[in-house]
Design a protein around this motif. Structure first.
Motif, mmCIF file in Angstrom:
data_model
loop_
_atom_site.group_PDB
_atom_site.id
_atom_site.type_symbol
_atom_site.label_atom_id
_atom_site.label_comp_id
_atom_site.label_asym_id
_atom_site.label_seq_id
_atom_site.Cartn_x
_atom_site.Cartn_y
_atom_site.Cartn_z
ATOM 1 N N LEU A 52 0.849 -1.187 0.000
ATOM 2 C CA LEU A 52 0.000 0.000 0.000
ATOM 3 C C LEU A 52 0.886 1.239 0.000
ATOM 4 C CD1 LEU A 52 -2.817 1.358 0.381
ATOM 5 C CD2 LEU A 52 -2.434 1.154 2.845
ATOM 6 N N ALA A 53 0.749 2.086 -1.006
ATOM 7 C CA ALA A 53 1.528 3.319 -1.086
ATOM 8 C C ALA A 53 0.850 4.388 -0.226
ATOM 9 C CB ALA A 53 1.644 3.788 -2.528
ATOM 10 N N LEU A 54 1.570 4.902 0.755
ATOM 11 C CA LEU A 54 1.011 5.912 1.647
ATOM 12 C C LEU A 54 0.992 7.267 0.967
ATOM 13 C CD1 LEU A 54 2.766 4.942 5.021
ATOM 14 C CD2 LEU A 54 0.567 4.157 4.122
ATOM 15 N N THR A 55 -0.104 7.979 1.175
ATOM 16 C CA THR A 55 -0.253 9.340 0.668
ATOM 17 C C THR A 55 -0.549 10.238 1.856
ATOM 18 O OG1 THR A 55 -2.639 9.128 0.305
ATOM 19 C CG2 THR A 55 -1.185 8.410 -1.483
ATOM 20 N N GLY A 56 -1.018 11.434 1.570
ATOM 21 C CA GLY A 56 -1.369 12.343 2.655
ATOM 22 C C GLY A 56 -2.689 12.021 3.315
ATOM 23 N N ALA A 57 -3.430 11.075 2.773
ATOM 24 C CA ALA A 57 -4.733 10.740 3.349
ATOM 25 C C ALA A 57 -4.546 9.997 4.668
ATOM 26 C CB ALA A 57 -5.523 9.882 2.371
ATOM 27 N N PRO A 58 -5.233 10.435 5.718
ATOM 28 C CA PRO A 58 -5.126 9.717 6.993
ATOM 29 C C PRO A 58 -5.765 8.339 6.892
ATOM 30 C CG PRO A 58 -6.805 11.428 7.132
ATOM 31 C CD PRO A 58 -6.118 11.612 5.813
ATOM 32 N N LEU A 59 -5.165 7.387 7.559
ATOM 33 C CA LEU A 59 -5.648 6.011 7.532
ATOM 34 C C LEU A 59 -5.930 5.529 8.945
ATOM 35 C CD1 LEU A 59 -3.047 4.539 5.005
ATOM 36 C CD2 LEU A 59 -5.436 5.112 4.514
ATOM 37 N N ALA A 60 -6.876 4.625 9.072
ATOM 38 C CA ALA A 60 -7.150 3.992 10.359
ATOM 39 C C ALA A 60 -6.099 2.921 10.598
ATOM 40 C CB ALA A 60 -8.551 3.392 10.376
ATOM 41 N N ALA A 61 -5.504 2.935 11.780
ATOM 42 C CA ALA A 61 -4.424 2.001 12.078
ATOM 43 C C ALA A 61 -4.877 0.553 11.934
ATOM 44 C CB ALA A 61 -3.891 2.262 13.486
ATOM 45 N N ALA A 62 -6.083 0.254 12.431
ATOM 46 C CA ALA A 62 -6.564 -1.125 12.391
ATOM 47 C C ALA A 62 -6.756 -1.620 10.964
ATOM 48 C CB ALA A 62 -7.876 -1.245 13.169
ATOM 49 N N ALA A 63 -7.014 -0.689 10.037
ATOM 50 C CA ALA A 63 -7.276 -1.090 8.657
ATOM 51 C C ALA A 63 -6.003 -1.482 7.916
ATOM 52 C CB ALA A 63 -7.982 0.037 7.918
ATOM 53 N N VAL A 64 -4.856 -0.995 8.378
ATOM 54 C CA VAL A 64 -3.604 -1.265 7.657
ATOM 55 C C VAL A 64 -2.616 -2.091 8.475
ATOM 56 C CG1 VAL A 64 -3.799 0.801 6.250
ATOM 57 C CG2 VAL A 64 -2.574 0.911 8.416
ATOM 58 N N GLU A 65 -2.964 -2.417 9.717
ATOM 59 C CA GLU A 65 -2.026 -3.178 10.545
ATOM 60 C C GLU A 65 -1.634 -4.474 9.842
ATOM 61 O OE1 GLU A 65 -1.451 -4.752 15.135
ATOM 62 O OE2 GLU A 65 -3.473 -4.538 14.307
ATOM 63 N N TYR A 66 -0.329 -4.743 9.828
ATOM 64 C CA TYR A 66 0.295 -5.929 9.210
ATOM 65 C C TYR A 66 0.322 -5.856 7.682
ATOM 66 C CZ TYR A 66 -0.472 -7.724 13.929
ATOM 67 O OH TYR A 66 -0.508 -7.881 15.289
ATOM 68 N N ARG A 67 -0.152 -4.763 7.104
ATOM 69 C CA ARG A 67 -0.044 -4.597 5.657
ATOM 70 C C ARG A 67 1.369 -4.156 5.292
ATOM 71 N NH1 ARG A 67 -4.300 -3.176 2.180
ATOM 72 N NH2 ARG A 67 -2.627 -2.979 0.636
ATOM 73 N N ARG A 68 1.834 -4.598 4.137
ATOM 74 C CA ARG A 68 3.064 -4.042 3.588
ATOM 75 C C ARG A 68 2.751 -2.653 3.052
ATOM 76 N NH1 ARG A 68 5.587 -7.256 -0.861
ATOM 77 N NH2 ARG A 68 3.438 -7.780 -1.420
ATOM 78 N N VAL A 69 3.565 -1.685 3.419
ATOM 79 C CA VAL A 69 3.327 -0.311 3.010
ATOM 80 C C VAL A 69 4.634 0.293 2.503
ATOM 81 C CG1 VAL A 69 1.403 0.061 4.597
ATOM 82 C CG2 VAL A 69 3.727 0.566 5.345
ATOM 83 N N SER A 70 4.506 1.345 1.718
ATOM 84 C CA SER A 70 5.669 2.097 1.260
ATOM 85 C C SER A 70 5.326 3.573 1.291
ATOM 86 C CB SER A 70 6.094 1.669 -0.147
ATOM 87 O OG SER A 70 5.105 2.030 -1.093
ATOM 88 N N ALA A 71 6.350 4.383 1.447
ATOM 89 C CA ALA A 71 6.154 5.830 1.465
ATOM 90 C C ALA A 71 7.327 6.494 0.775
ATOM 91 C CB ALA A 71 6.018 6.337 2.899
ATOM 92 N N THR A 72 7.037 7.539 0.010
ATOM 93 C CA THR A 72 8.074 8.320 -0.654
ATOM 94 C C THR A 72 8.069 9.724 -0.065
ATOM 95 O OG1 THR A 72 7.878 7.051 -2.708
ATOM 96 C CG2 THR A 72 8.873 9.241 -2.862
ATOM 97 N N GLY A 73 9.236 10.187 0.313
ATOM 98 C CA GLY A 73 9.355 11.499 0.930
ATOM 99 C C GLY A 73 10.739 11.677 1.510
ATOM 100 N N HIS A 74 10.821 12.315 2.686
ATOM 101 C CA HIS A 74 12.131 12.497 3.303
ATOM 102 C C HIS A 74 12.020 12.425 4.819
ATOM 103 C CE1 HIS A 74 10.432 16.612 3.110
ATOM 104 N NE2 HIS A 74 11.041 16.762 4.273
#
Length: 245
Positions: A52-74
Protein backbone atom coordinates in the motif's frame (compact mmCIF):
# COMPACT_ATOMS: atom_id res chain seq x y z
CA UNK A 1 -15.83 -57.79 48.35
CA UNK A 2 -17.48 -54.56 47.18
CA UNK A 3 -15.31 -51.49 46.87
CA UNK A 4 -16.55 -48.47 48.81
CA UNK A 5 -15.84 -44.82 48.20
CA UNK A 6 -15.20 -42.73 51.27
CA UNK A 7 -16.26 -39.13 50.81
CA UNK A 8 -14.44 -36.28 52.61
CA UNK A 9 -15.40 -32.63 52.30
CA UNK A 10 -11.99 -30.94 52.48
CA UNK A 11 -10.38 -33.06 49.72
CA UNK A 12 -13.49 -32.44 47.59
CA UNK A 13 -13.23 -28.67 48.04
CA UNK A 14 -9.52 -28.75 47.22
CA UNK A 15 -10.19 -30.83 44.10
CA UNK A 16 -12.95 -28.51 42.90
CA UNK A 17 -10.67 -25.49 43.33
CA UNK A 18 -7.78 -27.12 41.44
CA UNK A 19 -10.10 -28.29 38.65
CA UNK A 20 -11.69 -24.84 38.33
CA UNK A 21 -8.27 -23.19 38.26
CA UNK A 22 -6.91 -25.64 35.69
CA UNK A 23 -9.89 -25.25 33.37
CA UNK A 24 -9.93 -21.46 33.68
CA UNK A 25 -6.23 -21.12 32.94
CA UNK A 26 -6.42 -23.71 30.17
CA UNK A 27 -9.26 -21.78 28.53
CA UNK A 28 -7.27 -18.54 28.86
CA UNK A 29 -4.28 -20.13 27.14
CA UNK A 30 -6.57 -21.44 24.40
CA UNK A 31 -7.89 -17.92 23.84
CA UNK A 32 -4.32 -16.62 23.66
CA UNK A 33 -3.50 -19.29 21.09
CA UNK A 34 -6.56 -18.32 19.04
CA UNK A 35 -5.44 -14.67 19.12
CA UNK A 36 -1.97 -15.62 17.89
CA UNK A 37 -3.43 -17.80 15.14
CA UNK A 38 -5.65 -14.91 14.02
CA UNK A 39 -2.69 -12.52 14.09
CA UNK A 40 -0.55 -14.94 12.11
CA UNK A 41 -3.32 -15.17 9.51
CA UNK A 42 -3.43 -11.37 9.28
CA UNK A 43 0.36 -11.27 8.87
CA UNK A 44 0.20 -13.84 6.09
CA UNK A 45 -2.65 -11.99 4.40
CA UNK A 46 -0.81 -8.67 4.66
CA UNK A 47 2.37 -10.20 3.25
CA UNK A 48 0.46 -11.63 0.29
CA UNK A 49 -1.35 -8.38 -0.52
CA UNK A 50 0.13 -5.75 -2.81
CA UNK A 51 2.07 -3.02 -0.94
CA UNK A 52 0.00 0.00 0.00
CA UNK A 53 1.53 3.32 -1.09
CA UNK A 54 1.01 5.91 1.65
CA UNK A 55 -0.25 9.34 0.67
CA UNK A 56 -1.37 12.34 2.66
CA UNK A 57 -4.73 10.74 3.35
CA UNK A 58 -5.13 9.72 6.99
CA UNK A 59 -5.65 6.01 7.53
CA UNK A 60 -7.15 3.99 10.36
CA UNK A 61 -4.42 2.00 12.08
CA UNK A 62 -6.56 -1.13 12.39
CA UNK A 63 -7.28 -1.09 8.66
CA UNK A 64 -3.60 -1.26 7.66
CA UNK A 65 -2.03 -3.18 10.54
CA UNK A 66 0.29 -5.93 9.21
CA UNK A 67 -0.04 -4.60 5.66
CA UNK A 68 3.06 -4.04 3.59
CA UNK A 69 3.33 -0.31 3.01
CA UNK A 70 5.67 2.10 1.26
CA UNK A 71 6.15 5.83 1.47
CA UNK A 72 8.07 8.32 -0.65
CA UNK A 73 9.35 11.50 0.93
CA UNK A 74 12.13 12.50 3.30
CA UNK A 75 13.16 11.91 6.89
CA UNK A 76 12.75 14.68 9.45
CA UNK A 77 16.44 14.89 10.31
CA UNK A 78 16.16 16.73 13.62
CA UNK A 79 13.68 14.31 15.24
CA UNK A 80 15.49 11.03 16.02
CA UNK A 81 14.00 9.09 18.90
CA UNK A 82 15.52 6.03 20.59
CA UNK A 83 13.60 3.19 22.23
CA UNK A 84 15.69 1.74 25.04
CA UNK A 85 16.01 -1.88 26.23
CA UNK A 86 15.69 -3.48 22.79
CA UNK A 87 18.31 -6.24 22.74
CA UNK A 88 19.36 -7.89 19.51
CA UNK A 89 21.28 -11.18 19.32
CA UNK A 90 22.25 -10.87 22.98
CA UNK A 91 23.51 -7.28 22.71
CA UNK A 92 22.01 -4.24 24.41
CA UNK A 93 20.68 -1.61 22.09
CA UNK A 94 17.91 0.72 20.97
CA UNK A 95 15.44 1.04 18.15
CA UNK A 96 15.76 4.19 16.06
CA UNK A 97 12.50 5.98 15.24
CA UNK A 98 12.21 8.98 12.93
CA UNK A 99 9.27 10.86 11.43
CA UNK A 100 9.07 10.65 7.66
CA UNK A 101 7.30 13.38 5.66
CA UNK A 102 5.27 11.98 2.78
CA UNK A 103 5.76 13.80 -0.50
CA UNK A 104 3.00 16.16 -1.62
CA UNK A 105 1.43 16.47 1.82
CA UNK A 106 1.89 17.57 5.41
CA UNK A 107 1.37 13.98 6.58
CA UNK A 108 4.13 12.06 8.32
CA UNK A 109 4.59 8.44 9.26
CA UNK A 110 6.79 7.29 12.13
CA UNK A 111 9.46 4.95 10.72
CA UNK A 112 11.13 2.33 12.86
CA UNK A 113 14.41 2.42 10.97
CA UNK A 114 16.59 -0.18 12.64
CA UNK A 115 18.63 -1.18 15.66
CA UNK A 116 21.67 0.52 17.18
CA UNK A 117 24.01 -0.96 19.83
CA UNK A 118 24.62 0.76 23.16
CA UNK A 119 27.89 1.21 24.98
CA UNK A 120 27.43 -0.58 28.33
CA UNK A 121 29.96 1.79 29.96
CA UNK A 122 28.40 4.99 28.58
CA UNK A 123 24.68 4.46 28.20
CA UNK A 124 24.04 8.02 27.07
CA UNK A 125 26.39 7.55 24.13
CA UNK A 126 24.93 6.28 20.88
CA UNK A 127 26.75 5.29 17.71
CA UNK A 128 26.59 7.49 14.64
CA UNK A 129 24.29 6.55 11.78
CA UNK A 130 23.53 8.02 8.40
CA UNK A 131 20.16 9.31 7.24
CA UNK A 132 19.41 9.94 3.56
CA UNK A 133 18.88 13.67 2.98
CA UNK A 134 17.04 13.53 -0.32
CA UNK A 135 13.75 12.08 -1.43
CA UNK A 136 13.69 8.34 -0.79
CA UNK A 137 11.22 5.48 -0.66
CA UNK A 138 10.94 3.32 2.43
CA UNK A 139 9.16 -0.03 2.58
CA UNK A 140 8.00 -2.08 5.51
CA UNK A 141 5.05 -3.34 7.52
CA UNK A 142 2.47 -1.21 9.30
CA UNK A 143 2.27 -1.91 13.03
CA UNK A 144 0.20 -0.26 15.73
CA UNK A 145 3.32 0.47 17.77
CA UNK A 146 6.98 -0.44 18.12
CA UNK A 147 6.38 -2.86 20.97
CA UNK A 148 6.07 -2.00 24.64
CA UNK A 149 8.49 -2.77 27.44
CA UNK A 150 7.89 -2.46 31.17
CA UNK A 151 8.39 1.08 32.39
CA UNK A 152 8.78 1.98 36.06
CA UNK A 153 7.91 5.53 36.94
CA UNK A 154 7.87 8.53 34.65
CA UNK A 155 10.57 8.35 32.02
CA UNK A 156 12.09 11.11 29.88
CA UNK A 157 9.71 13.19 27.81
CA UNK A 158 9.33 12.41 24.12
CA UNK A 159 11.65 14.93 22.49
CA UNK A 160 14.24 15.07 19.69
CA UNK A 161 17.17 12.79 20.58
CA UNK A 162 15.46 11.41 23.70
CA UNK A 163 16.12 7.85 24.87
CA UNK A 164 12.75 6.56 26.08
CA UNK A 165 11.25 3.20 26.96
CA UNK A 166 8.12 3.51 24.83
CA UNK A 167 6.68 5.94 22.31
CA UNK A 168 3.76 5.78 19.93
CA UNK A 169 2.86 7.91 16.88
CA UNK A 170 0.29 9.98 18.78
CA UNK A 171 2.85 10.90 21.45
CA UNK A 172 5.36 11.90 18.79
CA UNK A 173 2.70 13.92 16.95
CA UNK A 174 1.80 15.79 20.14
CA UNK A 175 5.42 16.49 21.09
CA UNK A 176 6.58 17.48 17.60
CA UNK A 177 3.49 19.23 16.26
CA UNK A 178 3.69 17.07 13.13
CA UNK A 179 0.63 15.53 11.51
CA UNK A 180 1.17 11.79 11.89
CA UNK A 181 -0.39 8.57 10.70
CA UNK A 182 -1.54 6.54 13.76
CA UNK A 183 0.77 3.62 13.06
CA UNK A 184 4.46 2.80 12.73
CA UNK A 185 6.16 1.81 9.49
CA UNK A 186 8.49 -0.99 10.54
CA UNK A 187 11.16 -0.63 7.86
CA UNK A 188 12.21 -3.84 6.16
CA UNK A 189 14.67 -2.80 3.44
CA UNK A 190 17.17 0.04 2.99
CA UNK A 191 15.74 3.31 1.78
CA UNK A 192 15.88 3.76 -1.98
CA UNK A 193 17.79 5.03 -3.88
CA UNK A 194 20.39 6.20 -1.37
CA UNK A 195 20.32 3.35 1.14
CA UNK A 196 21.45 3.57 4.76
CA UNK A 197 23.64 1.76 7.27
CA UNK A 198 20.88 0.33 9.48
CA UNK A 199 20.41 -3.08 7.90
CA UNK A 200 21.32 -4.85 11.13
CA UNK A 201 18.44 -5.51 13.47
CA UNK A 202 15.60 -5.34 10.96
CA UNK A 203 14.53 -8.89 11.78
CA UNK A 204 11.75 -7.35 13.82
CA UNK A 205 10.20 -9.51 16.57
CA UNK A 206 6.86 -10.94 15.50
CA UNK A 207 5.24 -10.14 18.87
CA UNK A 208 5.49 -13.71 20.12
CA UNK A 209 3.64 -15.33 17.21
CA UNK A 210 3.76 -18.79 18.76
CA UNK A 211 0.29 -20.27 19.30
CA UNK A 212 1.81 -23.73 19.85
CA UNK A 213 3.36 -22.50 23.09
CA UNK A 214 -0.04 -21.43 24.44
CA UNK A 215 -1.63 -24.68 23.27
CA UNK A 216 1.04 -26.59 25.18
CA UNK A 217 0.36 -24.55 28.32
CA UNK A 218 -3.38 -25.16 27.93
CA UNK A 219 -2.79 -28.91 27.74
CA UNK A 220 -0.73 -28.76 30.94
CA UNK A 221 -3.48 -26.90 32.82
CA UNK A 222 -6.18 -29.30 31.59
CA UNK A 223 -3.94 -32.23 32.56
CA UNK A 224 -3.57 -30.77 36.05
CA UNK A 225 -7.37 -30.58 36.38
CA UNK A 226 -7.73 -34.18 35.19
CA UNK A 227 -5.01 -35.40 37.56
CA UNK A 228 -6.73 -33.67 40.48
CA UNK A 229 -9.96 -35.58 39.74
CA UNK A 230 -8.12 -38.89 39.35
CA UNK A 231 -6.19 -38.32 42.58
CA UNK A 232 -9.41 -37.52 44.47
CA UNK A 233 -11.22 -40.62 43.16
CA UNK A 234 -8.32 -43.03 43.70
CA UNK A 235 -7.68 -41.81 47.22
CA UNK A 236 -11.38 -41.94 48.02
CA UNK A 237 -11.51 -45.64 47.13
CA UNK A 238 -8.33 -46.29 49.10
CA UNK A 239 -9.81 -44.64 52.15
CA UNK A 240 -13.01 -46.63 51.68
CA UNK A 241 -11.06 -49.89 51.44
CA UNK A 242 -8.98 -49.04 54.50
CA UNK A 243 -12.08 -48.22 56.50
CA UNK A 244 -13.41 -51.82 56.17
CA UNK A 245 -10.41 -53.35 57.96
Amino acid sequence: MPIAFRFKLIPLIATVLVVALGIALGNWQERRADEKIATRARLDHGAAAAPLALTGAPLAAAAVEYRRVSATGHFVQDWPLYLDNRPYQGRAGVYLLMPFKIDGSDMHVLVQRGWLPRDPLARDKLPAFNTPTGTVTVDGVARLHSGHVMELGAGPAVAPGAIVQNADPLQVAKASGLTMQPFVLQQGTPARPYGDDLRMGREWPASGMNPEKHQGYAFQWYALAAMAVIFFVVNGFRRGKSGKH
